[in-house]
Write a protein that holds these residues in place. Structure first.
Motif, PDB file in Angstrom:
ATOM      1  N   LEU A  95       0.822  -1.206   0.000  1.00  0.00           N
ATOM      2  CA  LEU A  95       0.000   0.000   0.000  1.00  0.00           C
ATOM      3  C   LEU A  95       0.858   1.259   0.000  1.00  0.00           C
ATOM      4  CD1 LEU A  95      -2.144  -2.162   0.735  1.00  0.00           C
ATOM      5  CD2 LEU A  95      -3.248  -0.450   2.165  1.00  0.00           C
ATOM      6  N   SER A  96       2.065   1.126  -0.523  1.00  0.00           N
ATOM      7  CA  SER A  96       2.964   2.280  -0.589  1.00  0.00           C
ATOM      8  C   SER A  96       2.294   3.413  -1.366  1.00  0.00           C
ATOM      9  CB  SER A  96       4.271   1.898  -1.288  1.00  0.00           C
ATOM     10  OG  SER A  96       4.948   0.894  -0.561  1.00  0.00           O
ATOM     11  N   GLY A  97       2.374   4.609  -0.828  1.00  0.00           N
ATOM     12  CA  GLY A  97       1.768   5.770  -1.477  1.00  0.00           C
ATOM     13  C   GLY A  97       0.332   6.021  -1.064  1.00  0.00           C
ATOM     14  N   LYS A  98      -0.301   5.060  -0.404  1.00  0.00           N
ATOM     15  CA  LYS A  98      -1.679   5.231   0.045  1.00  0.00           C
ATOM     16  C   LYS A  98      -1.703   6.014   1.354  1.00  0.00           C
ATOM     17  CE  LYS A  98      -3.389   2.771  -3.327  1.00  0.00           C
ATOM     18  NZ  LYS A  98      -4.157   3.419  -4.421  1.00  0.00           N
ATOM     19  N   LYS A  99      -2.737   6.832   1.491  1.00  0.00           N
ATOM     20  CA  LYS A  99      -2.908   7.664   2.681  1.00  0.00           C
ATOM     21  C   LYS A  99      -4.180   7.212   3.400  1.00  0.00           C
ATOM     22  CE  LYS A  99       0.352  10.052   0.616  1.00  0.00           C
ATOM     23  NZ  LYS A  99       1.769   9.911   0.985  1.00  0.00           N
ATOM     24  N   ALA A 100      -4.057   6.937   4.694  1.00  0.00           N
ATOM     25  CA  ALA A 100      -5.170   6.366   5.441  1.00  0.00           C
ATOM     26  C   ALA A 100      -5.477   7.182   6.694  1.00  0.00           C
ATOM     27  CB  ALA A 100      -4.863   4.925   5.840  1.00  0.00           C
ATOM     28  N   VAL A 101      -6.763   7.182   7.054  1.00  0.00           N
ATOM     29  CA  VAL A 101      -7.231   7.783   8.301  1.00  0.00           C
ATOM     30  C   VAL A 101      -7.931   6.691   9.100  1.00  0.00           C
ATOM     31  CG1 VAL A 101      -8.782   9.467   9.362  1.00  0.00           C
ATOM     32  CG2 VAL A 101      -7.511  10.075   7.292  1.00  0.00           C
ATOM     33  N   VAL A 102      -7.561   6.548  10.362  1.00  0.00           N
ATOM     34  CA  VAL A 102      -8.180   5.555  11.241  1.00  0.00           C
ATOM     35  C   VAL A 102      -8.674   6.263  12.489  1.00  0.00           C
ATOM     36  CG1 VAL A 102      -7.841   3.431  12.562  1.00  0.00           C
ATOM     37  CG2 VAL A 102      -6.615   3.761  10.399  1.00  0.00           C
ATOM     38  N   THR A 103      -9.945   6.060  12.827  1.00  0.00           N
ATOM     39  CA  THR A 103     -10.491   6.673  14.035  1.00  0.00           C
ATOM     40  C   THR A 103     -10.453   5.670  15.185  1.00  0.00           C
ATOM     41  OG1 THR A 103     -12.811   6.031  13.668  1.00  0.00           O
ATOM     42  CG2 THR A 103     -12.035   8.050  12.601  1.00  0.00           C
ATOM     43  N   GLY A 104     -10.408   6.202  16.408  1.00  0.00           N
ATOM     44  CA  GLY A 104     -10.316   5.314  17.573  1.00  0.00           C
ATOM     45  C   GLY A 104      -9.046   4.492  17.538  1.00  0.00           C
ATOM     46  N   ALA A 105      -7.914   5.174  17.342  1.00  0.00           N
ATOM     47  CA  ALA A 105      -6.683   4.490  16.950  1.00  0.00           C
ATOM     48  C   ALA A 105      -5.714   4.195  18.083  1.00  0.00           C
ATOM     49  CB  ALA A 105      -5.960   5.329  15.887  1.00  0.00           C
ATOM     50  N   SER A 106      -6.014   4.586  19.304  1.00  0.00           N
ATOM     51  CA  SER A 106      -5.024   4.463  20.375  1.00  0.00           C
ATOM     52  C   SER A 106      -4.842   3.049  20.894  1.00  0.00           C
ATOM     53  CB  SER A 106      -5.396   5.379  21.550  1.00  0.00           C
ATOM     54  OG  SER A 106      -4.878   6.669  21.346  1.00  0.00           O
ATOM     55  N   VAL A 112      -0.350   6.626   7.671  1.00  0.00           N
ATOM     56  CA  VAL A 112      -1.588   6.556   8.440  1.00  0.00           C
ATOM     57  C   VAL A 112      -1.641   7.678   9.456  1.00  0.00           C
ATOM     58  CG1 VAL A 112      -3.090   5.072   9.816  1.00  0.00           C
ATOM     59  CG2 VAL A 112      -1.413   4.035   8.255  1.00  0.00           C
ATOM     60  N   ILE A 113      -2.795   8.340   9.521  1.00  0.00           N
ATOM     61  CA  ILE A 113      -3.050   9.297  10.580  1.00  0.00           C
ATOM     62  C   ILE A 113      -4.106   8.686  11.489  1.00  0.00           C
ATOM     63  CG2 ILE A 113      -4.837  10.595   9.331  1.00  0.00           C
ATOM     64  CD1 ILE A 113      -3.555  13.151  10.596  1.00  0.00           C
ATOM     65  N   GLY A 114      -3.794   8.614  12.767  1.00  0.00           N
ATOM     66  CA  GLY A 114      -4.700   8.001  13.728  1.00  0.00           C
ATOM     67  C   GLY A 114      -5.305   9.043  14.640  1.00  0.00           C
ATOM     68  N   ASP A 173     -17.600  18.593  15.488  1.00  0.00           N
ATOM     69  CA  ASP A 173     -16.446  19.077  14.720  1.00  0.00           C
ATOM     70  C   ASP A 173     -15.259  18.118  14.725  1.00  0.00           C
ATOM     71  OD1 ASP A 173     -17.778  21.418  14.056  1.00  0.00           O
ATOM     72  OD2 ASP A 173     -17.036  22.493  15.813  1.00  0.00           O
ATOM     73  N   GLY A 174     -15.267  17.132  15.627  1.00  0.00           N
ATOM     74  CA  GLY A 174     -14.108  16.265  15.781  1.00  0.00           C
ATOM     75  C   GLY A 174     -13.704  15.513  14.525  1.00  0.00           C
ATOM     76  N   PRO A 175     -14.620  14.767  13.891  1.00  0.00           N
ATOM     77  CA  PRO A 175     -14.236  14.008  12.693  1.00  0.00           C
ATOM     78  C   PRO A 175     -13.744  14.896  11.559  1.00  0.00           C
ATOM     79  CG  PRO A 175     -16.275  13.155  13.615  1.00  0.00           C
ATOM     80  CD  PRO A 175     -15.975  14.423  14.351  1.00  0.00           C
ATOM     81  N   ARG A 176     -14.399  16.041  11.365  1.00  0.00           N
ATOM     82  CA  ARG A 176     -13.966  16.949  10.299  1.00  0.00           C
ATOM     83  C   ARG A 176     -12.570  17.483  10.590  1.00  0.00           C
ATOM     84  NH1 ARG A 176     -14.231  22.169  10.419  1.00  0.00           N
ATOM     85  NH2 ARG A 176     -15.838  22.162  12.051  1.00  0.00           N
ATOM     86  N   THR A 177     -12.294  17.795  11.854  1.00  0.00           N
ATOM     87  CA  THR A 177     -10.966  18.272  12.231  1.00  0.00           C
ATOM     88  C   THR A 177      -9.897  17.240  11.894  1.00  0.00           C
ATOM     89  OG1 THR A 177     -11.859  19.641  14.012  1.00  0.00           O
ATOM     90  CG2 THR A 177      -9.529  18.993  14.179  1.00  0.00           C
ATOM     91  N   LEU A 178     -10.179  15.978  12.198  1.00  0.00           N
ATOM     92  CA  LEU A 178      -9.224  14.902  11.901  1.00  0.00           C
ATOM     93  C   LEU A 178      -8.993  14.777  10.405  1.00  0.00           C
ATOM     94  CD1 LEU A 178      -7.527  12.424  12.719  1.00  0.00           C
ATOM     95  CD2 LEU A 178      -9.642  11.078  12.644  1.00  0.00           C
ATOM     96  N   VAL A 179     -10.064  14.775   9.628  1.00  0.00           N
ATOM     97  CA  VAL A 179      -9.936  14.630   8.178  1.00  0.00           C
ATOM     98  C   VAL A 179      -9.201  15.826   7.578  1.00  0.00           C
ATOM     99  CG1 VAL A 179     -11.236  14.564   6.015  1.00  0.00           C
ATOM    100  CG2 VAL A 179     -11.917  13.102   7.927  1.00  0.00           C
ATOM    101  N   GLU A 180      -9.510  17.024   8.037  1.00  0.00           N
ATOM    102  CA  GLU A 180      -8.822  18.207   7.513  1.00  0.00           C
ATOM    103  C   GLU A 180      -7.326  18.160   7.815  1.00  0.00           C
ATOM    104  OE1 GLU A 180     -10.918  21.533   9.116  1.00  0.00           O
ATOM    105  OE2 GLU A 180     -12.517  21.437   7.600  1.00  0.00           O
TER     106      GLU A 180
END
Length: 250
Positions: A5-16, A34-36, A61-68
């Motif tokens: 998955l080289s080059g792919k950008k991922a967002v994961v919520t509840g990542a801790s 990956v941004i968690g 606003d939390g999810p939008r903040t993470l995605v932005e």
């Protein structure tokens, strides 16, 4: 089969912790950036990725903040994993489940996914990416003690189907993964089995886990990697049950 998955950008919520952390680790191990997102970044998350955002995903606003933040750092998003969830607060039944419990449960388990998806979709459409919603076996089980949680997770599964129907023609794959009892903090903390009056072995037997053991977070993470890898491009709108044989009906 090897994944790249080289080059792919991922967002994961509840990542801790738990499933979310395992997903971050698995995606990073096959080359994705990956941004968690989580209310607090655990040491394990900070080890797994340099991109960790502390955010309350149960707020409007939390999810939008993470995605932005992801869009600013990565320039685009290929993969969104809506994993954040909880609200497994056992009640005596429906009449003991008040509005605050219902509201908090839906904010965390459904609306967080709605809001993150809404914010990420333009980029995911552009990049023909993938969305994975992490559900729960409770979406298929009528349990009066968890009516609020089960309803929220059932709604999440339906959301995945609707998103798939609308956006798969644009190249976006949307799927649900539905785990049964998984070896995470929710199911392994002593209060759960103590409140139920069961040992872990009795809990497994009571819930009919055919394998005789809880599911490991790495199992869910492995399926996330497969579904987001592009190796199975025709899989969309599906709900993958990982329940150790708990659900016995078709």
């Amino acid at each position: 089969m090897k994944f790249d998955l080289s080059g792919k950008k991922a967002v994961v919520t509840g990542a801790s912790h738990g499933i979310g952390l395992a997903v971050v680790q698995a995606l990073a191990s096959v080359g994705a950036e990956v941004i968690g997102g989580a209310r607090s970044a655990s040491e394990a998350l900070l080890t797994a990725t340099p991109h960790a955002v502390e955010v309350d995903l149960a707020t409007p606003d939390g999810p939008r903040t993470l995605v932005e933040r992801a869009l600013a750092e990565f320039g685009g998003i290929d993969i969104l994993v809506n994993n954040v969830g909880n609200g497994v607060k056992l009640a005596q039944g429906f009449l003991d489940t008040d509005d605050d419990v219902w509201q908090r449960t839906f904010e965390l388990n459904l609306f967080s996914a709605v809001r993150a998806t809404r914010a990420a979709l333009p980029s995911i459409i552009e990049r023909k990416g993938s969305i994975i919603n992490i559900g729960s076996v409770n979406s298929r089980i009528a349990d009066p003690r968890l009516v609020h949680y089960s309803a929220a997770k059932a709604a999440l599964t339906n959301l995945s189907k609707a998103l798939s129907a609308e956006f798969s023609p644009l190249g976006v794959r949307v799927n649900t993964i539905t785990p049964g009892p998984t070896r995470t903090r929710i199911w392994t903390k002593p209060e759960i089995t103590t409140k139920l009056g069961l040992s872990e072995e009795e809990f497994i037997e009571r819930n009919g886990l055919s394998t005789g053991t809880m599911i490991e977070p790495t199992e869910i993470a492995a399926l996330v990697v497969l579904l987001t890898s592009g190796e199975v491009p025709s899989v969309t709108g599906s709900d993958y049950l990982i329940d150790a044989g708990m659900v016995k009906t078709l």
